[in-house]
Structures are given as C-alpha cells and as structure tokens.
Design a protein around this motif. Sequence first.
Motif, PDB file in Angstrom:
ATOM      1  N   THR A  24       0.831  -1.195   0.000  1.00 62.85           N
ATOM      2  CA  THR A  24       0.000   0.000   0.000  1.00 62.85           C
ATOM      3  C   THR A  24       0.861   1.237   0.000  1.00 62.85           C
ATOM      4  O   THR A  24       0.595   2.200  -0.712  1.00 62.85           O
ATOM      5  CB  THR A  24      -0.927   0.001   1.231  1.00 62.85           C
ATOM      6  N   ALA A  25       1.906   1.237   0.808  1.00 69.83           N
ATOM      7  CA  ALA A  25       2.783   2.406   0.872  1.00 69.83           C
ATOM      8  C   ALA A  25       3.487   2.629  -0.454  1.00 69.83           C
ATOM      9  O   ALA A  25       3.680   3.765  -0.872  1.00 69.83           O
ATOM     10  CB  ALA A  25       3.813   2.223   1.983  1.00 69.83           C
ATOM     11  N   LEU A  26       3.862   1.537  -1.129  1.00 71.75           N
ATOM     12  CA  LEU A  26       4.535   1.682  -2.408  1.00 71.75           C
ATOM     13  C   LEU A  26       3.582   2.245  -3.444  1.00 71.75           C
ATOM     14  O   LEU A  26       3.964   3.038  -4.298  1.00 71.75           O
ATOM     15  CB  LEU A  26       5.080   0.336  -2.879  1.00 71.75           C
ATOM     16  N   LEU A 239       3.183   3.118 -12.069  1.00 73.66           N
ATOM     17  CA  LEU A 239       2.192   2.382 -12.853  1.00 73.66           C
ATOM     18  C   LEU A 239       1.579   1.272 -12.021  1.00 73.66           C
ATOM     19  O   LEU A 239       2.281   0.419 -11.473  1.00 73.66           O
ATOM     20  CB  LEU A 239       2.855   1.801 -14.104  1.00 73.66           C
ATOM     21  N   GLY A 240       0.256   1.293 -11.938  1.00 79.89           N
ATOM     22  CA  GLY A 240      -0.471   0.244 -11.246  1.00 79.89           C
ATOM     23  C   GLY A 240      -1.228  -0.623 -12.234  1.00 79.89           C
ATOM     24  O   GLY A 240      -0.877  -0.707 -13.411  1.00 79.89           O
ATOM     25  N   ASP A 241      -2.282  -1.236 -11.763  1.00 84.56           N
ATOM     26  CA  ASP A 241      -3.094  -2.107 -12.604  1.00 84.56           C
ATOM     27  C   ASP A 241      -4.175  -1.273 -13.289  1.00 84.56           C
ATOM     28  O   ASP A 241      -5.267  -1.074 -12.752  1.00 84.56           O
ATOM     29  CB  ASP A 241      -3.726  -3.216 -11.755  1.00 84.56           C
ATOM     30  N   GLY A 242      -3.857  -0.750 -14.453  1.00 84.25           N
ATOM     31  CA  GLY A 242      -4.821   0.048 -15.204  1.00 84.25           C
ATOM     32  C   GLY A 242      -4.881   1.510 -14.803  1.00 84.25           C
ATOM     33  O   GLY A 242      -5.643   2.281 -15.387  1.00 84.25           O
ATOM     34  N   ASP A 276      -2.432  11.773   0.123  1.00 82.08           N
ATOM     35  CA  ASP A 276      -1.023  12.105  -0.076  1.00 82.08           C
ATOM     36  C   ASP A 276      -0.573  11.818  -1.501  1.00 82.08           C
ATOM     37  O   ASP A 276       0.477  12.284  -1.924  1.00 82.08           O
ATOM     38  CB  ASP A 276      -0.152  11.313   0.906  1.00 82.08           C
ATOM     39  N   TRP A 277      -1.330  11.044  -2.237  1.00 77.98           N
ATOM     40  CA  TRP A 277      -1.097  10.809  -3.659  1.00 77.98           C
ATOM     41  C   TRP A 277      -2.452  10.574  -4.323  1.00 77.98           C
ATOM     42  O   TRP A 277      -3.468  10.389  -3.652  1.00 77.98           O
ATOM     43  CB  TRP A 277      -0.157   9.617  -3.894  1.00 77.98           C
ATOM     44  N   GLY A 278      -2.481  10.588  -5.649  1.00 73.41           N
ATOM     45  CA  GLY A 278      -3.736  10.392  -6.354  1.00 73.41           C
ATOM     46  C   GLY A 278      -3.643   9.264  -7.358  1.00 73.41           C
ATOM     47  O   GLY A 278      -2.639   8.537  -7.417  1.00 73.41           O
ATOM     48  N   THR A 279      -4.679   9.109  -8.146  1.00 70.86           N
ATOM     49  CA  THR A 279      -4.667   8.136  -9.243  1.00 70.86           C
ATOM     50  C   THR A 279      -5.306   8.783 -10.467  1.00 70.86           C
ATOM     51  O   THR A 279      -6.246   9.578 -10.345  1.00 70.86           O
ATOM     52  CB  THR A 279      -5.447   6.848  -8.894  1.00 70.86           C
ATOM     53  N   VAL A 280      -4.763   8.458 -11.639  1.00 67.80           N
ATOM     54  CA  VAL A 280      -5.381   8.886 -12.894  1.00 67.80           C
ATOM     55  C   VAL A 280      -5.411   7.699 -13.844  1.00 67.80           C
ATOM     56  O   VAL A 280      -4.613   6.759 -13.703  1.00 67.80           O
ATOM     57  CB  VAL A 280      -4.622  10.064 -13.548  1.00 67.80           C
ATOM     58  N   ASP A 281      -6.295   7.757 -14.800  1.00 72.24           N
ATOM     59  CA  ASP A 281      -6.397   6.686 -15.778  1.00 72.24           C
ATOM     60  C   ASP A 281      -5.573   7.032 -17.018  1.00 72.24           C
ATOM     61  O   ASP A 281      -4.975   8.108 -17.121  1.00 72.24           O
ATOM     62  CB  ASP A 281      -7.852   6.404 -16.137  1.00 72.24           C
ATOM     63  N   ILE A 308       8.198  -1.915 -17.004  1.00 72.36           N
ATOM     64  CA  ILE A 308       7.262  -0.788 -17.046  1.00 72.36           C
ATOM     65  C   ILE A 308       7.129  -0.279 -18.478  1.00 72.36           C
ATOM     66  O   ILE A 308       6.019  -0.050 -18.985  1.00 72.36           O
ATOM     67  CB  ILE A 308       7.732   0.335 -16.113  1.00 72.36           C
ATOM     68  N   ARG A 309       8.249  -0.116 -19.153  1.00 68.28           N
ATOM     69  CA  ARG A 309       8.206   0.358 -20.540  1.00 68.28           C
ATOM     70  C   ARG A 309       7.437  -0.617 -21.433  1.00 68.28           C
ATOM     71  O   ARG A 309       6.635  -0.216 -22.286  1.00 68.28           O
ATOM     72  CB  ARG A 309       9.623   0.539 -21.077  1.00 68.28           C
TER      73      ARG A 309
END
Length: 397
Positions: A24-26, A239-242, A276-281, A308-309
């Motif tokens: 979660t922290a990562l 980069l996360g899952d989607g 403390d951080w966000g998410t975008v698609d 990642i690339r």
Amino acid sequence: MHTERQFGSSRRDVMTAGIAAGTTALAGCIGGTGVDPENGDESGSYTVTMAPMGKLEFDAVPENAFVTFTQYADMAVALGHGDAVSTLFAPEMSGTTMNKFYERLPGVSFDWEGLTNPLQNGVTKEQLYSAESDVHFLDPSYVLTTQDDWDASDIEEITNTVAPWVGSYHSGVHSEPAAAYADSYEYYTLWELFETVAAVFRERQRYEALKGVYEDTLARIESNLPPEDDRPTVARVTLGDGVFYTYHLNTPGFWQAETRPLGAHDALADVEWSGDWGTVDYETMLEADPDVILHLWGITSSYAIADIRQRLESHAAGSELTAVQHDRVVASGMRYQGPIMNLFQLEMTAKQLYPEQFGAWPGYEAGQPYPEIPASEQLFDRDRVASIVTGAGGDGE
C-alpha cells in the motif's frame, strides 16, 4: 496553528488510512530543526527541540533506534550511526535501494538483513515497550492518524517511559496533522529534518559538511537550468493495474526534494487529489501527455523499468504517450529519501530531464547499483561524501 516553514500552504488533506503493509505504501513517509547537538554535557544528558513534541530529552546518544521510513536510516548512515538502526519499513526493498547508492561511496554500506518492518502489523505500545529503543524516528501524528487505538496520552506515556519521538510525516506533502497537534505542528524541509536527526546523534559537524555538499550541488544545478520555456513537461507516477498513482513535482514537502529544485513543468499540475497521492487513468495521462515520465520506485527492487516500458508500449493508450514513443520513461528513486539518497536522486533526475546541461543519464538496469557516471559529469564528489560519512578525513573528522 501549525506553521509553514517553507513554500506556503497545502491543498491536501491527511491520508487517514494506515500504510502498514508495504504494498500500500509503495502504491501511494517525518521534518525538523533541532537545537545545537552540543546543548548538554559532552558525556551527559542533552535536549533537542522539534515541533510538535517540544523539548526532547536524551541521557546519551542513541544506540538503539526504532526507525520507520527509509529517510531516517539514510540519515543515520550519513551521520555514522547506521548500526543504531534496529527496525526499518520494507527492509529488503529499502535496504537494497540504499546500498545501490552507497555502492558508489567507498567504505559506505548498510546492513539491513535481520531488520523487521515496524509497520507490518501496525504500531502498538507493546511493540515499543518490547523494543526498548533509545529514540523513535516516527511522527506521533502519523500514529494518531493511522492507528485507531492510540490517543495523545498514549504518545506521552511512551515518551516518558521508553523514549522520545522524532519525526514529521506530514511535512512530506504538507498534509494536515492529527487534531491533537493542530496548533503546534510545523512543516520542515528534508535538510531541516536531517539537522534535527543530527542533533539527536550529536553529529553537528557531519551535518554541516554534508549540507555544504548539498548546497554546492544545488547551486550547480540551479545555475545551469535551461530557460523555463525550454523545460520539459513531466509526470511523476507509479504504474499500477490500469491506473497511474500520481505525485506532483513542485508542490511543498520533502517528498518532492529531488524534483522541485529542477523546476520542470508538472504535466499533472492541474490534477488534484485529497490524499497524499492520487490516481489517474490512461485517458487523463494521454490528455497530459508528458515529455518525460519519472517512474517513482523505479530504482527499487519492487519494479523493473524495462517491464514498465514494455507494459506501456503494449497498451493501446500507453503506446500513444509521447514519453513512451521518445523513450523517456525512466527509473526514478524513492520519496523516502535521506541526505545521501537526495544527492544521488537530484543528480539522476537532473540528467533525466536535462541531458544537454548535465550529461546523459546512462539508464538503470534492475537489480544493479546506481550507474557509473564519468567523473566530469558527476554533480557531486563521491569521495568527499564518503569521507564525511566514514570520518576518514577532511570534513568528516
């Protein structure tokens, strides 16, 4: 009221969900100016002052330090007290990352094996009593905002019966502290926090010497930055899952200690989030379409930048990103950075954003140390830093 030591007010609210588990922290880490470390007898007790805790009393230089986030371990190493670190958040990830940087400093290393993660199952009074530490490098406000069974009296109990707390979690992004500290909280920069930790270890001379290296490095960078119109647009993401977990470049707080001095254009500057951080698609990333993508945590063992690339290139929308098409998706560092890590991360980010001014970034290969940089293109003197840390001579004595 909590005060702003630098850069103005925050737009963010505190993240109330705990980040005990490493993942979660990562996906989604503590500042201070202490009194002179010589405030006390050379062989006796002394005090260090830090908001919101006030005066902290020490009977002797700590030999057993309860350490949470990596910046404190890096600070301890920088001050010649790495052996005092007895716990560490995500020890394998944190420890191996620290040593990737230290590989380039002769005689400097950190023995992380055998350390336990103090946040793995949350913070308990029983845990702190059992550890019998001489200092807790953890913001009590972080404890109150992430642990349901703590209150201010519990914090005071640990202070009086075990050891003081030293930390300023909310200085990371200038988020709101716990209600108990609303009137006494202050925000600190990374190097102000390092000054406090130096006071705790009574290592003023090492602190001053390393700050001199930092100031020289910063001056070199600032004097060679291109005009604002020639600076790239940059997205700082993981980069996360989607989705992309997002962080700003130039906002207040020590989480931005390696990006803010470089003055690049934040591609996500107009995107706001409450934690403390966000998410975008992907759609939002395509709209922002940054020239460069700094992949936070990319130099850690948790990610391989080549993977990642590949993931971005194989995604219909990701492959359309300018940074992907121009091969400017690069491995960035950790926001949990102490002074040594900050020097390296300033250097690597300067090269990643401005290769014409600071020399090309040679790239990073997963699992390998921080890459070799030709001496003529190094932004700070490795031997000078190593000498300070090890006490081998010169500034370090």
